[in-house]
Design an enzyme around this catalytic site. Structure first.
Site, PDB file in Angstrom:
ATOM      1  CD  GLU A 142      -3.087  -0.935   2.204  1.00 56.44           C
ATOM      2  OE1 GLU A 142      -2.843  -0.258   3.212  1.00 56.44           O
ATOM      3  OE2 GLU A 142      -4.180  -1.497   2.014  1.00 56.44           O
ATOM      4  CD  GLU A 298      -4.009  -6.043   2.734  1.00 57.57           C
ATOM      5  OE1 GLU A 298      -4.752  -5.343   3.451  1.00 57.57           O
ATOM      6  OE2 GLU A 298      -2.778  -5.904   2.682  1.00 57.57           O
TER       7      GLU A 298
HETATM    8  C1  GLA Z   1      -4.105  -2.549   5.003  1.00 58.33           C
HETATM    9  C2  GLA Z   1      -2.756  -3.199   4.996  1.00 58.33           C
HETATM   10  C3  GLA Z   1      -2.675  -4.416   5.858  1.00 58.33           C
HETATM   11  C4  GLA Z   1      -3.420  -4.207   7.130  1.00 58.33           C
HETATM   12  C5  GLA Z   1      -4.844  -3.829   6.858  1.00 58.33           C
HETATM   13  C6  GLA Z   1      -5.639  -3.643   8.125  1.00 58.33           C
HETATM   14  O1  GLA Z   1      -4.911  -2.896   3.986  1.00 58.33           O
HETATM   15  O2  GLA Z   1      -2.263  -3.501   3.726  1.00 58.33           O
HETATM   16  O3  GLA Z   1      -1.328  -4.684   6.129  1.00 58.33           O
HETATM   17  O4  GLA Z   1      -2.789  -3.213   7.843  1.00 58.33           O
HETATM   18  O5  GLA Z   1      -4.840  -2.633   6.162  1.00 58.33           O
HETATM   19  O6  GLA Z   1      -5.292  -2.503   8.838  1.00 58.33           O
END
Ligand code: GLA
Ligand code: ZN
Length: 661
Positions: A142, A298
């Protein structure tokens, strides 16, 4: 189909890994992403690499038919690295260092960081680049998360100057482009040029826009280092990155350009009921970024939360979100995370299974979904989403309007979403496109807030209309050049001929009292309200579609339609209420001959994926109540070929997949 979980073997005892892999396999999981935050386990001290634990975890997973995606761990530089090179830490606009203790604590232009990121990525790539059980890579994690796109450190100041030098060539050109004569900001040497740290009042908007572009480019360049290294040492492995949907700080078209495909992280439910329109828009943007199917890297699988626990996904919701993603182009779904962690910041960000490691409702739902998708995959494989309608979504427009919203209630993405909403209600598929794209494949192009304009873009839009396209654009279009400087032409500037109007004056709308509007479309009249901004329009070659009914500009034109070649350009001089937006969009669809989608306005979301000779319809009930719909065409169950016609009941959060016959 790739169906998986984000897994952190380093968070659990070695003895547990086998049980995890077995439970994953039983849930039809065939891929996991791992290691993206594991730097301190992979390189516990400088230059001493330990991949044995990861080898072992991967072996166990592979033995259970589970393939692996490795995340490069550069979102979490370890303590030894930060202690050795504290200048890696990013600096905020106040000039304060953002310290060690969470994640994303690095500056993307820092040379020491480049060096160490190259090293760890290189070691991983050499070790796993030909591993048959490793199918791909995720770069970092991210990019830009936690407002880390823009760094104001000394290294960035230098890099910004270099970036500007490359862009403008000479300082005279920069001074001219930015209008630095205003408030005596003229620069005489390159090393005088500032980075926009906190000042007494607002910065020069041209400088700010360039700084936003530069900051985005620095993430893109940082990623490019990893791409080069990974590609050099790997064969037959893909590279992706987990984007963040409507995240506004990085130009995702640039970031994804050299990836093999886009993935993104989808968390629909926080405190309340998810906004299905926003989710659909996010998926469509993620597909639009590379005009290609994508993954969800995710996908929410439990209640989210760090210090606060958000609401739990309702029974059926995880399956529903999965199908919504698939229906809009996802070819891979990976749930975050396998098991809820017992320690650290994300103790309450729940995964598929709980802290105690026992499978419950959410595990069973995912297991069932995995089974269904595995059966459906032969039909889904190779299908795509194809649309007649496009919405222009540009980061340059977004940033320039963040810098100067013009009106406190103006938000670029919100206004894009207002137009998108009607199309979504009608189950008409939409592609999101960039300002550099060709528009000619589409019948309709909705391009709100074309605040920045170039003669070249104006020409491409004109050609689109001349060749039969229907263009919709709005107030605050053609206002500025690409350097974020206001045009000296009468508005809408470069677009004047295409739109066929002159903007006589405008009113930025404050307060609660909306402005009255009367719209007349194909002989029928509708009254409503407008807000945020009112252009007072003098139609030239264009016809008037709506007039204001209140304020000193009552009776004057608010919306116009201009014919050019075989197409039409519609200009909406104000922000319409939802009903007026819907009526206007209906008019646009009629003009373009684009039909309403299946089950339009029933509250059931429908999206279609197709390939030669086959179309699959996904029916999604986003509500917590059962809903009944009447099918007007004949369909079959893709798996059994059993006919499905007439009345259909979808339970709360229910999903149906139909094949057209
Ligand atoms: C993001 C991140 C994960 C995790 C989630 C939940 O999407 O990529 O590593 O931190 O949020 O907080
Ligand atoms: Zn920096």
């Amino acid at each position: 189909m790739y169906f998986g979980a984000d897994y952190y073997p380093e968070h659990w005892p070695r003895e547990r890994w086998e049980a995890d892999a077995q439970m994953m396999q039983a849930a039809h999981i065939n891929v996991v992403r791992l290691a993206e935050f594991a730097w301190s386990k992979l390189e516990p001290t400088e230059g001493h690499y330990d991949f044995a634990w990861l080898d072992e975890a991967i072996d166990i997973l592979n033995q259970h038919g589970i393939q692996v995606i490795i995340g490069t761990p550069t979102a979490t530089p370890p303590k030894w690295l930060i202690d050795k090179y504290p200048d890696i830490l990013p600096v905020d606009a106040d000039g304060h260092v953002r310290g060690f203790g969470s994640r994303c604590h690095y500056c993307a232009t820092n040379k020491n960081y480049h060096w160490h990121s190259d090293l760890i990525v290189g070691q991983l790539a050499k070790h796993y680049g030909h591993h048959p059980g490793v199918i791909g890579w995720q770069t970092d994690n991210e990019f830009g998360c936690h407002s880390t796109t823009r760094c104001y450190c000394d290294s960035c100041r230098k890099a910004f100057r270099q970036w500007l030098q490359q862009k403008y060539g000479t300082l005279e050109a920069l001074n001219e482009a930015w209008g630095t004569v205003f408030w005596s900001q003229t620069y005489e040497t390159w090393d005088q040029v500032i980075i926009p740290r906190k000042t007494v009042a607002s910065h020069n908007p041209s400088l700010l826009l360039d700084f936003y572009r530069f900051s985005s480019d620095m993430k893109v360049e940082f990623q490019a280092r990893q791409l080069r290294i990974l590609r050099q040492h790997s064969t037959n492995q893909f590279i992706t990155h987990n984007l963040m949907g409507l995240f506004p700080e990085i130009d995702y078209y640039d970031l994804a350009k050299d990836l093999d495909f886009v993935s993104w992280d989808n968390y629909p439910r926080y405190s309340g009921a998810p906004d299905s329109t926003r989710l659909a828009l996010s998926h469509d943007l993620m597909r639009g970024i590379r005009k290609q199917n994508f993954w969800v890297m995710e996908e929410q699988s439990g209640p989210s939360g760090w210090e606060i626990v958000h609401s739990t996904p309702r029974p059926g919701e995880i399956r529903l979100w999965t199908y919504q993603a698939v229906s809009r182009g996802a070819d891979g779904i990976v749930y975050f995370r396998w098991r809820t962690c017992r320690f650290g910041t994300e103790e309450y960000w729940h995964g598929i299974i709980d802290h105690d490691g026992r499978p419950r409702r959410r595990y069973r739902e995912i297991q069932e979904t995995g089974k269904e998708l595995a059966e459906l995959w032969p039909f889904l494989d190779g299908t795509e989403v194809k649309n007649d309608v496009a919405i222009l979504y540009s980061y340059d427009q977004l940033w320039s309007l963040q810098i100067q919203p013009n009106n406190p209630s103006l938000q670029y993405t919100e206004i894009v979403k207002e137009y998108y909403k009607r199309l979504h209600e009608l189950n008409i598929g939409v592609d999101l496109v960039n300002h550099t794209d060709e528009f000619t494949d589409y019948k309709i192009l909705i391009a709100p807030l074309l605040y920045l304009m170039t003669p070249e873009l104006a020409l491409r839009l004109t050609k689109f209309v001349e060749s039969g396209g229907i263009l919709v654009t709005t107030f605050r279009s053609g206002v500025k050049n690409w350097d974020n400087v206001v045009t000296d032409k009468t508005l809408p500037g470069e677009l004047s001929e295409l739109i066929g109007v002159e903007i006589e004056e405008y009113d930025s709308i404050y307060g609660e009292t909306p402005i009255g509007i009367s719209m007349e479309l194909q002989g029928y009249k509708v009254e409503g309200t407008a807000s945020t901004w009112c252009d007072v329009i003098i139609p030239g070659t264009a016809d008037t579609l709506a007039k204001y009914t209140t304020e000193y500009y009552a009776g004057q034109t608010a919306i116009t339609q201009n014919s050019l070649g075989k197409g039409k350009a519609i200009y909406v001089g104000t922000r319409l209420d939802a009903n007026l937006t819907a009526r206007l969009m209906d008019h646009v669809l009629t003009l373009a001959g684009v039909a309403r989608g299946p089950l339009a306005e029933t509250g059931i979301e429908v999206s279609i994926r197709g390939k030669a000779g086959m179309r699959l319809l996904f029916l999604l009930n986003h509500s917590g109540k059962k809903q009944t719909v009447d099918l007007t065409q004949h369909y079959v169950d893709p798996l059994t070929d059993v006919p499905i016609t007439g009345r259909l009941e979808l339970p709360a959060y229910g999903v149906e997949v139909l094949r057209e016959v």
